[in-house]
Enzyme design. Structure first.
Site, PDB file in Angstrom:
ATOM      1  N   CYS A  82       0.862  -1.190   0.000  1.00 54.68           N
ATOM      2  CA  CYS A  82       0.000   0.000   0.000  1.00 54.68           C
ATOM      3  C   CYS A  82       0.894   1.234   0.000  1.00 54.68           C
ATOM      4  O   CYS A  82       2.081   1.153  -0.323  1.00 54.68           O
ATOM      5  CB  CYS A  82      -0.974   0.004   1.176  1.00 54.68           C
ATOM      6  N   ARG A  83       0.376   2.371   0.358  1.00 50.03           N
ATOM      7  CA  ARG A  83       1.129   3.620   0.317  1.00 50.03           C
ATOM      8  C   ARG A  83       2.229   3.655   1.376  1.00 50.03           C
ATOM      9  O   ARG A  83       3.359   4.012   1.098  1.00 50.03           O
ATOM     10  CB  ARG A  83       0.185   4.813   0.499  1.00 50.03           C
TER      11      ARG A  83
END
Length: 98
Positions: free
Chosen positions: A63-64
């Site tokens: 994810c980020r």
């Protein structure tokens, strides 16, 4: 929870390891760049799309920053999947994107 650093993942990909990567970011985030070969399944869709995953295969969640992928890793691990969280997420990723 199993974890892998962005550097460890980059080195494995550069070695030619065949890995099953799942990016759980939202569409607009993925549009800015995704690790080549990663499958995009937004976090909110993981539960509904779990049937697309094979319990005999190892997955690396992305994810980020590592938070959402950590939640996905925990949920899938609890359901019997072999999953690893990429800590640091795309914010720390220094490898190729597409």
């Amino acid at each position: 929870m199993k974890e892998i650093t962005t550097e460890e993942l980059r080195m494995r990909l550069e070695k030619g390891d065949v890995l099953n990567l799942i990016d759980v970011r939202e569409n607009d985030e993925v549009a800015e760049g995704i690790i080549p070969g990663a499958k995009h399944i937004p976090l909110g869709d993981v539960e509904a799309r779990v049937g697309e995953l094979d319990k005999s295969v190892e997955y690396i969640m992305i994810c980020r920053s590592g938070g959402r992928s950590g939640r996905a890793t925990q949920a899938l691990s609890d359901a019997g999947y072999d999953v690893t969280n990429m800590v640091g997420g795309m914010l720390e990723w220094n490898g190729k994107t597409e």
